[in-house]
Design a protein around this motif. Structure first.
Motif, mmCIF file in Angstrom:
data_model
loop_
_atom_site.group_PDB
_atom_site.id
_atom_site.type_symbol
_atom_site.label_atom_id
_atom_site.label_comp_id
_atom_site.label_asym_id
_atom_site.label_seq_id
_atom_site.Cartn_x
_atom_site.Cartn_y
_atom_site.Cartn_z
ATOM 1 N N UNK A 127 -14.685 101.948 101.739
ATOM 2 C CA UNK A 127 -14.105 103.291 101.707
ATOM 3 C C UNK A 127 -14.707 104.076 100.541
ATOM 4 N N UNK A 128 -14.620 105.400 100.650
ATOM 5 C CA UNK A 128 -15.194 106.275 99.621
ATOM 6 C C UNK A 128 -14.374 107.547 99.533
ATOM 7 N N UNK A 129 -14.076 107.967 98.308
ATOM 8 C CA UNK A 129 -13.392 109.251 98.116
ATOM 9 C C UNK A 129 -14.299 110.387 98.568
ATOM 10 N N UNK A 130 -13.741 111.314 99.359
ATOM 11 C CA UNK A 130 -14.504 112.464 99.839
ATOM 12 C C UNK A 130 -13.653 113.719 99.672
ATOM 13 N N UNK A 194 -7.224 98.051 113.481
ATOM 14 C CA UNK A 194 -5.836 98.439 113.717
ATOM 15 C C UNK A 194 -5.086 97.354 114.481
ATOM 16 N N UNK A 195 -5.746 96.785 115.490
ATOM 17 C CA UNK A 195 -5.125 95.706 116.258
ATOM 18 C C UNK A 195 -4.904 94.472 115.385
ATOM 19 N N UNK A 196 -5.860 94.196 114.502
ATOM 20 C CA UNK A 196 -5.726 93.063 113.587
ATOM 21 C C UNK A 196 -4.518 93.247 112.680
ATOM 22 N N UNK A 197 -4.330 94.442 112.150
ATOM 23 C CA UNK A 197 -3.180 94.717 111.303
ATOM 24 C C UNK A 197 -1.871 94.552 112.073
ATOM 25 N N UNK A 198 -1.856 95.002 113.323
ATOM 26 C CA UNK A 198 -0.628 94.898 114.114
ATOM 27 C C UNK A 198 -0.260 93.455 114.407
ATOM 28 N N UNK A 199 -1.224 92.549 114.336
ATOM 29 C CA UNK A 199 -0.971 91.122 114.566
ATOM 30 C C UNK A 199 -0.666 90.380 113.265
ATOM 31 N N UNK A 200 -0.537 91.129 112.181
ATOM 32 C CA UNK A 200 -0.216 90.506 110.911
ATOM 33 C C UNK A 200 -1.417 90.091 110.091
ATOM 34 N N UNK A 201 -2.608 90.454 110.544
ATOM 35 C CA UNK A 201 -3.813 90.136 109.788
ATOM 36 C C UNK A 201 -3.940 91.011 108.551
ATOM 37 N N UNK A 202 -4.817 90.611 107.668
ATOM 38 C CA UNK A 202 -5.008 91.348 106.415
ATOM 39 C C UNK A 202 -6.428 91.901 106.347
ATOM 40 N N UNK A 203 -6.521 93.201 106.080
ATOM 41 C CA UNK A 203 -7.808 93.875 105.915
ATOM 42 C C UNK A 203 -7.892 94.374 104.481
ATOM 43 N N UNK A 204 -8.842 93.876 103.737
ATOM 44 C CA UNK A 204 -9.063 94.335 102.372
ATOM 45 C C UNK A 204 -9.896 95.617 102.384
ATOM 46 N N UNK A 205 -9.799 96.384 101.310
ATOM 47 C CA UNK A 205 -10.573 97.618 101.169
ATOM 48 C C UNK A 205 -11.409 97.537 99.897
ATOM 49 N N UNK A 206 -12.677 97.874 100.023
ATOM 50 C CA UNK A 206 -13.595 97.948 98.880
ATOM 51 C C UNK A 206 -13.999 99.404 98.715
ATOM 52 N N UNK A 207 -13.733 99.956 97.529
ATOM 53 C CA UNK A 207 -14.048 101.362 97.292
ATOM 54 C C UNK A 207 -15.419 101.495 96.638
#
Length: 345
Positions: A127-130, A194-207
């Motif tokens: 991700x990146x601030x815009x 989005x589907x992964x999150x709805x199944x309880x998965x974890x998505x990390x974010x790197x800025x």
């Protein structure tokens, strides 16, 4: 870890530059965008790299990466979205974790954190601030974790744009296979997150903090060209006669510069010819291009283009391969303007 670069699209926002080749093959400061993508993956330690192409774009991408080492080219015969492109490459990925790179992106920052962060989640998003998040897919992030993705919201919840690079474990492929087509008739890779999150998965974010561009429009391409020209280190391998060079200037082997003033940063490609011109700052001149008696700044001139005796300075311009820019004839202006071209007189 395997690398996968998606480069099957042609880039309609970059027309007419992308009319005869995919935008991923367009050079930025003398290096094709796709070659910069490959190098970014290699710098992150990923050596086994696949490139998803369309049948019409494959040869251009092979040519653009001919000096990038071994690569596996995978054809996506139907343009059915980024998720479909990943599924097209599932046999290449062979159940390994993947660093996924949308091939028109350019990053200043290293991609290594995308790999290390995968130890703490099922997938990772860059991700990146815009300043204009409503133009992008917006990531809502808390404590380094992705909460949700919203595509081009009217009222963004954050200013973090999804910036075209992801990593994921092999289980995400199963989620992709179960995804329905979007309203555009495509399988969209972000929907898998989005589907992964709805199944309880974890998505990390790197800025990412440094320069980033998706090089999707002419202004983006010029900004990227300017950014990479700033990194030049002076090198003169061509022939220079009766000319003044200041600042970082690269003149590649076989190029000729005569009776000119070059104010870096400027890159002049192999076998290009510059005579009686004032170039710079922030100009790249492609291989075999010719510039005569012109004043040019902040521009990208592609290979085999000719800029001959224009009557006005040229600034912030893209001049494509084999294009001709020259002075009016005695009878006035002549224009041969293709689809989606831009001309300001």
């Amino acid at each position: 870890m395997k690398g996968l670069i998606l480069a099957a699209g042609r880039g309609s926002r970059l027309l007419p530059i992308s009319a005869t080749r995919p935008k991923h093959a367009v050079p930025v400061a003398g290096v094709p965008i796709i070659a910069r993508a490959v190098q970014a993956l290699r710098d992150a330690g990923v050596q086994d790299i696949g490139i998803v192409t369309s049948p019409s774009s494959e040869q251009d991408l092979r040519d653009a990466t001919q000096h990038s080492g071994h690569l596996t080219f995978i054809r996506q015969y139907d343009p059915l979205g980024t998720g479909h492109a990943v599924l097209t490459a599932r046999h290449f990925l062979e159940g390994s974790p993947t660093l996924l790179y949308l091939g028109d992106n350019l990053f200043q920052d290293a991609l290594t954190p995308m790999i290390s962060a995968l130890r703490y989640g099922d997938a990772v998003i860059g991700v990146k601030e815009v300043p204009n998040p409503q133009a992008y897919g917006v990531a809502v992030v808390k404590a380094g974790r992705l909460l949700r993705l919203v595509e081009k919201p009217r009222t963004p919840e954050s200013n973090l744009a999804a910036c075209g690079v992801f990593s994921f474990k092999s289980a995400l492929i199963d989620i992709l296979e179960d995804l329905p087509h979007s309203t555009r008739g495509e399988i969209e890779f972000p929907q898998a997150l989005t589907a992964l999150l709805s199944r309880g998965g974890q998505v990390r974010a790197v800025e990412f903090k440094g320069f980033w561009s998706d090089a999707g429009a002419p202004e983006d391409l010029l900004s990227a060209n300017t950014h990479y020209l700033r990194t030049l280190e002076e090198r003169v391998e061509g022939r220079v006669e009766r000319s003044t060079l200041t600042g970082p200037v690269v003149i590649e082997a076989g190029a000729v510069v005569e009776d000119s003033v070059i104010q870096g940063p400027v890159w002049i490609g192999p076998h290009a010819t510059v005579r009686g011109a004032t170039l710079g700052p922030f100009v790249s001149v492609g291989a075999h291009a010719r510039v005569d008696s012109a004043q040019i700044s902040g521009s990208l001139i592609d290979e085999f283009a000719r800029v001959l005796h224009p009557t006005r300075p040229i600034h912030r311009s893209l001049i494509g391969r084999h294009a001709l820019v020259t002075a009016p004839s005695d009878t006035g202006l002549q224009m041969v303007i293709g689809d989606r071209s831009i001309m300001r007189m």
